[in-house]
Write a protein that holds these residues in place. Structure first.
Motif, PDB file in Angstrom:
ATOM      1  N   GLN A   1       0.832  -1.205   0.000  1.00  0.00           N
ATOM      2  CA  GLN A   1       0.000   0.000   0.000  1.00  0.00           C
ATOM      3  C   GLN A   1       0.865   1.253   0.000  1.00  0.00           C
ATOM      4  O   GLN A   1       1.991   1.255   0.488  1.00  0.00           O
ATOM      5  CB  GLN A   1      -0.912   0.020   1.221  1.00  0.00           C
ATOM      6  N   ARG A   2       0.315   2.305  -0.574  1.00  0.00           N
ATOM      7  CA  ARG A   2       0.975   3.619  -0.566  1.00  0.00           C
ATOM      8  C   ARG A   2      -0.116   4.684  -0.416  1.00  0.00           C
ATOM      9  O   ARG A   2      -1.003   4.787  -1.262  1.00  0.00           O
ATOM     10  CB  ARG A   2       1.754   3.827  -1.876  1.00  0.00           C
ATOM     11  N   LYS A   3      -0.065   5.433   0.680  1.00  0.00           N
ATOM     12  CA  LYS A   3      -1.052   6.489   0.864  1.00  0.00           C
ATOM     13  C   LYS A   3      -0.808   7.594  -0.158  1.00  0.00           C
ATOM     14  O   LYS A   3       0.321   8.035  -0.369  1.00  0.00           O
ATOM     15  CB  LYS A   3      -0.975   7.059   2.285  1.00  0.00           C
ATOM     16  N   LEU A   4      -1.899   8.045  -0.791  1.00  0.00           N
ATOM     17  CA  LEU A   4      -1.801   9.098  -1.794  1.00  0.00           C
ATOM     18  C   LEU A   4      -2.221  10.451  -1.239  1.00  0.00           C
ATOM     19  O   LEU A   4      -1.490  11.425  -1.328  1.00  0.00           O
ATOM     20  CB  LEU A   4      -2.670   8.732  -3.007  1.00  0.00           C
TER      21      LEU A   4
ATOM     22  N   PHE B   1       2.699   3.449 -13.049  1.00  0.00           N
ATOM     23  CA  PHE B   1       1.413   3.960 -12.564  1.00  0.00           C
ATOM     24  C   PHE B   1       1.566   4.522 -11.153  1.00  0.00           C
ATOM     25  O   PHE B   1       1.068   5.611 -10.846  1.00  0.00           O
ATOM     26  CB  PHE B   1       0.386   2.831 -12.573  1.00  0.00           C
ATOM     27  N   ARG B   2       2.271   3.791 -10.292  1.00  0.00           N
ATOM     28  CA  ARG B   2       2.485   4.245  -8.913  1.00  0.00           C
ATOM     29  C   ARG B   2       3.234   5.572  -8.883  1.00  0.00           C
ATOM     30  O   ARG B   2       2.813   6.527  -8.193  1.00  0.00           O
ATOM     31  CB  ARG B   2       3.273   3.191  -8.146  1.00  0.00           C
ATOM     32  N   ASP B   3       4.321   5.666  -9.607  1.00  0.00           N
ATOM     33  CA  ASP B   3       5.133   6.879  -9.571  1.00  0.00           C
ATOM     34  C   ASP B   3       4.353   8.074 -10.106  1.00  0.00           C
ATOM     35  O   ASP B   3       4.490   9.203  -9.595  1.00  0.00           O
ATOM     36  CB  ASP B   3       6.414   6.678 -10.376  1.00  0.00           C
ATOM     37  N   PHE B   4       3.540   7.843 -11.131  1.00  0.00           N
ATOM     38  CA  PHE B   4       2.735   8.930 -11.684  1.00  0.00           C
ATOM     39  C   PHE B   4       1.731   9.427 -10.653  1.00  0.00           C
ATOM     40  O   PHE B   4       1.580  10.642 -10.438  1.00  0.00           O
ATOM     41  CB  PHE B   4       2.018   8.459 -12.949  1.00  0.00           C
ATOM     42  N   LEU B   5       1.029   8.503  -9.984  1.00  0.00           N
ATOM     43  CA  LEU B   5       0.025   8.916  -8.998  1.00  0.00           C
ATOM     44  C   LEU B   5       0.656   9.621  -7.809  1.00  0.00           C
ATOM     45  O   LEU B   5       0.086  10.572  -7.265  1.00  0.00           O
ATOM     46  CB  LEU B   5      -0.771   7.704  -8.518  1.00  0.00           C
TER      47      LEU B   5
ATOM     48  N   ASP C   1      -8.510   8.384   4.010  1.00  0.00           N
ATOM     49  CA  ASP C   1      -7.182   8.301   3.411  1.00  0.00           C
ATOM     50  C   ASP C   1      -7.251   7.401   2.185  1.00  0.00           C
ATOM     51  O   ASP C   1      -7.728   6.265   2.262  1.00  0.00           O
ATOM     52  CB  ASP C   1      -6.173   7.727   4.410  1.00  0.00           C
ATOM     53  N   VAL C   2      -6.810   7.914   1.060  1.00  0.00           N
ATOM     54  CA  VAL C   2      -6.853   7.176  -0.197  1.00  0.00           C
ATOM     55  C   VAL C   2      -5.513   6.490  -0.416  1.00  0.00           C
ATOM     56  O   VAL C   2      -4.453   7.125  -0.315  1.00  0.00           O
ATOM     57  CB  VAL C   2      -7.185   8.121  -1.371  1.00  0.00           C
ATOM     58  N   HIS C   3      -5.569   5.185  -0.698  1.00  0.00           N
ATOM     59  CA  HIS C   3      -4.349   4.384  -0.852  1.00  0.00           C
ATOM     60  C   HIS C   3      -4.281   3.740  -2.240  1.00  0.00           C
ATOM     61  O   HIS C   3      -5.306   3.333  -2.793  1.00  0.00           O
ATOM     62  CB  HIS C   3      -4.300   3.261   0.192  1.00  0.00           C
ATOM     63  N   LEU C   4      -3.069   3.642  -2.750  1.00  0.00           N
ATOM     64  CA  LEU C   4      -2.799   2.804  -3.914  1.00  0.00           C
ATOM     65  C   LEU C   4      -2.383   1.439  -3.384  1.00  0.00           C
ATOM     66  O   LEU C   4      -1.524   1.337  -2.496  1.00  0.00           O
ATOM     67  CB  LEU C   4      -1.681   3.398  -4.765  1.00  0.00           C
ATOM     68  N   VAL C   5      -3.001   0.375  -3.911  1.00  0.00           N
ATOM     69  CA  VAL C   5      -2.785  -0.976  -3.391  1.00  0.00           C
ATOM     70  C   VAL C   5      -2.505  -1.922  -4.559  1.00  0.00           C
ATOM     71  O   VAL C   5      -3.153  -1.835  -5.605  1.00  0.00           O
ATOM     72  CB  VAL C   5      -4.028  -1.472  -2.606  1.00  0.00           C
ATOM     73  N   TYR C   6      -1.542  -2.833  -4.363  1.00  0.00           N
ATOM     74  CA  TYR C   6      -1.284  -3.862  -5.367  1.00  0.00           C
ATOM     75  C   TYR C   6      -0.644  -5.070  -4.687  1.00  0.00           C
ATOM     76  O   TYR C   6      -0.110  -4.981  -3.564  1.00  0.00           O
ATOM     77  CB  TYR C   6      -0.402  -3.345  -6.508  1.00  0.00           C
TER      78      TYR C   6
END
Length: 298
Positions: free
Chosen positions: A154-157, A285-289, A267-272
């Motif tokens: 996960q990465r919080k955006l 995609f992650r780096d762009f977001l 809190d909005v997260h990117l998850v993969y």
């Protein structure tokens, strides 16, 4: 053992029921049940204990589930390794997000991503339920809560804040609510019959309306099952609604009311999946977001 049966077995074990697994696999409940029974007969071992309310794995089922999960993870890693032979990120990336985040935050930014990565193909699925990343229902997810599964990265955006909004036309016709106790005299636009667990607090304004008892209330609750419908209803002057601040900022005709009543924040997260850790598609995609969300505040 037949791989198709093993794949169906893994879906059933993950979902906890034949019905939910069938929905994930686009198969009927009876077809899923037949495949599991055939697998159990093939290995002469019961894999599930069946109850009226669902299924649990037997000890043998747990052993097979771990083995199949390991195979799926290895296949995913092999797939990514093959795709990463090329220097530039390329190929299809399936992204899932809620309707709100997908429509009002992600879609306006996709052209920038595709300009940077012209060989990347985006498949965006906007659903308020969470797709199963371990079952490869999607490659990456943008979620309004942190995942609990240990095998997900996960990465919080950013953080989304909700407040109460209405149009000037509505306020002219019905007055301006100043505090929670004023809600019974107004039409409140809510999210669906019941909000999904992932965004359950989004109906906080409806819950507040219900708690504010009045002897002769003139107001009501109108429910709409997606964020776009709620927003459009509010814009037409139907009532007041809880709207994300970043969405309201795109519509200057919306006026914030009840400023002293705090709304929820997410809190909005990117998850993969961990299996995609080395994926160039996911990394791009992650780096762009992350760049897009840096210093973004609403």
């Amino acid at each position: 053992m037949d791989w198709d049966k093993l794949r169906i077995f893994h879906a059933v074990a993950s979902a906890g029921s034949f019905t939910h697994a069938g929905q994930m696999l686009t198969l009927s409940q009876s077809a899923v049940s037949r495949q599991i029974s055939a697998l159990e007969e093939e290995i002469n071992t019961p894999l599930f204990q069946r109850y009226a309310r669902g299924l649990t794995l037997t000890d043998e089922g747990e052993m097979l589930y771990a083995a199949v999960s390991d195979v799926l993870a290895r296949l995913a890693q092999a797939e990514e390794a093959l795709k990463n032979v090329h220097d530039a990120p390329r190929g299809s990336l399936k992204v899932t997000s809620t309707h709100g985040i997908g429509t009002y935050w992600l879609v306006p930014r996709l052209s920038g991503l595709l300009t940077e990565c012209p060989e990347l193909e985006i498949h965006l699925v906007m659903e308020d339920r969470e797709l199963d990343l371990s079952q490869r229902e999607a490659d990456v997810a943008i979620r309004m809560r942190a995942p609990v599964q240990a095998d997900l990265i996960q990465r919080k955006l950013f953080t989304v804040h909700y407040h109460v909004y209405a149009t000037q036309a509505y306020l002219d016709a019905h007055g301006t609510p100043l505090k929670a106790e004023d809600l019974p005299d107004h039409t409140v636009i809510g999210y669906g019959e019941t909000a999904p667990p992932e965004v359950r607090e989004v109906n906080w304004l409806c819950d507040l309306f219900k708690r504010c008892h009045a002897p002769n209330p003139r107001g009501r609750i109108v429910r709409i099952n997606n964020v776009t419908g709620v927003l459009n209803a509010c814009l037409t002057g139907l009532g007041i609604a809880s709207v994300p601040d970043y969405v309201a900022a795109q519509h200057p005709e919306l006026i914030r009311v009840m400023p002293d009543v705090p709304g929820p924040s997410f809190d909005v997260h990117l998850v993969y999946a961990d299996a995609l850790r080395q994926s160039k598609r996911v990394a791009a995609f992650r780096d762009f977001l992350v760049r897009e969300s840096k210093d973004w505040r609403y």
